[in-house]
Write a protein that holds these residues in place. Structure first.
Motif, mmCIF file in Angstrom:
data_model
loop_
_atom_site.group_PDB
_atom_site.id
_atom_site.type_symbol
_atom_site.label_atom_id
_atom_site.label_comp_id
_atom_site.label_asym_id
_atom_site.label_seq_id
_atom_site.Cartn_x
_atom_site.Cartn_y
_atom_site.Cartn_z
ATOM 1 N N HIS A 138 1.064 -1.197 -0.529
ATOM 2 C CA HIS A 138 0.143 -0.378 0.143
ATOM 3 C C HIS A 138 0.575 0.949 -0.042
ATOM 4 N N LEU A 139 1.421 1.423 -1.563
ATOM 5 C CA LEU A 139 2.379 2.471 -1.399
ATOM 6 C C LEU A 139 1.944 3.788 -0.561
ATOM 7 N N GLU A 140 0.134 4.002 -1.098
ATOM 8 C CA GLU A 140 -0.247 5.187 -1.026
ATOM 9 C C GLU A 140 -0.837 5.677 0.471
ATOM 10 N N LYS A 141 -0.199 4.840 1.347
ATOM 11 C CA LYS A 141 -0.110 4.764 2.597
ATOM 12 C C LYS A 141 0.844 5.248 3.571
ATOM 13 N N ILE A 142 2.262 3.870 3.032
ATOM 14 C CA ILE A 142 3.991 4.132 3.133
ATOM 15 C C ILE A 142 4.431 5.575 2.268
ATOM 16 N N TRP A 143 4.549 5.925 1.021
ATOM 17 C CA TRP A 143 5.377 6.352 0.574
ATOM 18 C C TRP A 143 5.998 7.391 1.492
ATOM 19 N N ILE A 144 5.394 8.223 2.315
ATOM 20 C CA ILE A 144 5.934 9.864 2.931
ATOM 21 C C ILE A 144 6.208 9.014 4.367
ATOM 22 N N ARG A 145 6.820 7.263 4.534
ATOM 23 C CA ARG A 145 7.165 7.156 5.858
ATOM 24 C C ARG A 145 8.361 6.354 5.905
ATOM 25 N N ASP A 146 9.266 6.492 4.807
ATOM 26 C CA ASP A 146 11.020 5.702 4.926
ATOM 27 C C ASP A 146 10.970 4.846 4.938
ATOM 28 N N ARG A 147 9.731 3.764 4.821
ATOM 29 C CA ARG A 147 10.422 2.287 5.436
ATOM 30 C C ARG A 147 11.407 1.429 4.410
ATOM 31 N N THR A 148 12.064 0.457 4.936
ATOM 32 C CA THR A 148 12.835 -0.132 4.417
ATOM 33 C C THR A 148 12.516 -1.859 4.181
ATOM 34 N N ILE A 149 11.971 -1.983 2.709
ATOM 35 C CA ILE A 149 11.676 -3.693 3.004
ATOM 36 C C ILE A 149 12.454 -4.253 2.145
ATOM 37 N N THR A 150 12.890 -5.206 2.522
ATOM 38 C CA THR A 150 13.759 -6.735 2.297
ATOM 39 C C THR A 150 13.768 -7.775 2.386
ATOM 40 N N THR A 151 13.879 -8.460 0.836
ATOM 41 C CA THR A 151 13.600 -9.970 0.492
ATOM 42 C C THR A 151 14.142 -11.011 0.205
ATOM 43 N N GLY A 152 13.995 -12.052 0.587
ATOM 44 C CA GLY A 152 14.986 -13.665 0.110
ATOM 45 C C GLY A 152 15.334 -13.724 1.196
ATOM 46 N N LEU A 153 16.226 -15.397 0.347
ATOM 47 C CA LEU A 153 15.779 -16.496 1.883
ATOM 48 C C LEU A 153 17.151 -16.591 2.976
ATOM 49 N N VAL A 154 17.249 -17.359 3.395
ATOM 50 C CA VAL A 154 18.769 -18.011 3.832
ATOM 51 C C VAL A 154 20.149 -17.813 2.809
ATOM 52 N N ASP A 155 20.802 -16.651 3.315
ATOM 53 C CA ASP A 155 22.288 -16.646 2.367
ATOM 54 C C ASP A 155 23.511 -16.887 3.357
ATOM 55 N N THR A 156 22.919 -17.505 4.911
ATOM 56 C CA THR A 156 24.003 -17.987 5.820
ATOM 57 C C THR A 156 25.090 -17.432 6.400
ATOM 58 N N TYR A 157 24.737 -15.573 5.743
ATOM 59 C CA TYR A 157 25.642 -14.729 6.517
ATOM 60 C C TYR A 157 25.903 -14.702 7.936
ATOM 61 N N SER A 158 24.849 -14.878 8.148
ATOM 62 C CA SER A 158 24.765 -15.255 9.843
ATOM 63 C C SER A 158 25.321 -16.372 10.763
ATOM 64 N N THR A 159 25.197 -17.649 9.852
ATOM 65 C CA THR A 159 25.297 -18.924 10.721
ATOM 66 C C THR A 159 26.196 -19.361 11.130
ATOM 67 N N PRO A 160 27.521 -18.531 10.975
ATOM 68 C CA PRO A 160 28.898 -18.397 11.909
ATOM 69 C C PRO A 160 28.344 -17.698 13.371
#
Length: 209
Positions: A138-160
């Motif tokens: 809903h960009l009509e509601k959130i365009w002004i709220r400076d939110r970051t949305i990320t997507t993706g599955l496990v990339d093993t970065y946090s595994t160690p």
């Protein structure tokens, strides 16, 4: 060897398959002592991941009731969405500002949209759920709220870091295990995990014996 093989949406079987072989210098063959069933596997079986072709082997989480589990794992506040409104709880806890970070982990349009609604201006929405159907942003509601949305599955970065937490005893993954099966019970394990509403399965572990 035997493996749970994907044969198309809604079709799986416990088949005899060729033993793995080394084909590249960077390859390694690991003896699997146990494996868990990931929610992604259920999305694959549901036909939500077209990149996963028939003939591929399911079960990629190889290792050598959910509210109760959240409490055991150290959650400070637990919300039963069937009884309480998450928006009201988060507003009360944050003075109306919203959550710093929200995580969508089940791949349902409604939960994604809720995750976006609950995060504060300048906050972060992390979508790790596997979506098989469209979700509305809903960009009509959130365009002004400076939110970051990320997507993706496990990339093993946090595994160690996770391994260090488990090794030091600060994180006990055993609390997430609700059901155990042996390899010859693989079909039953999938059935149990697929009927989470009835079985209360959180994490299902399958071992060699």
């Amino acid at each position: 060897m035997r493996a749970m093989v994907f044969h198309g949406p809604g079709q799986k079987s416990w088949d005899e398959v060729p033993d793995p072989i080394i084909t590249q210098p960077t390859d390694a063959i690991v003896r699997v002592e146990a494996v868990t069933i990931c929610g992604t596997d259920l999305h694959i079986l549901g036909g939500d991941v077209p990149e996963f072709a028939p003939g591929r082997i399911l079960g990629h989480e190889a290792v050598g009731s959910r509210l109760d589990a959240a409490a055991k794992l150290g959650a400070d506040v637990i919300v039963d969405s069937g009884r309480d409104n998450p928006a009201d709880v988060i507003a009360r806890l944050t003075g109306g500002l919203g959550a710093d970070v929200t995580i969508e982990a089940v791949g349902i349009a409604e939960t994604f949209e809720t995750a976006v609604d609950l995060v504060r201006p300048g906050g972060h929405v992390a979508n790790i759920g596997v979506h098989g159907k469209p979700a509305t942003l809903h960009l009509e509601k959130i365009w002004i709220r400076d939110r970051t949305i990320t997507t993706g599955l496990v990339d093993t970065y946090s595994t160690p870091r996770l391994i260090d937490l488990v090794a030091s005893g600060r994180l006990d993954p055993a609390a997430m295990i609700t059901h155990r099966f042996t390899m010859d019970e693989f079909p039953s394990a999938y059935d149990t995990f697929a009927r989470v509403g009835e079985t209360g399965a959180l994490k299902v572990v399958i071992t060699a014996a």
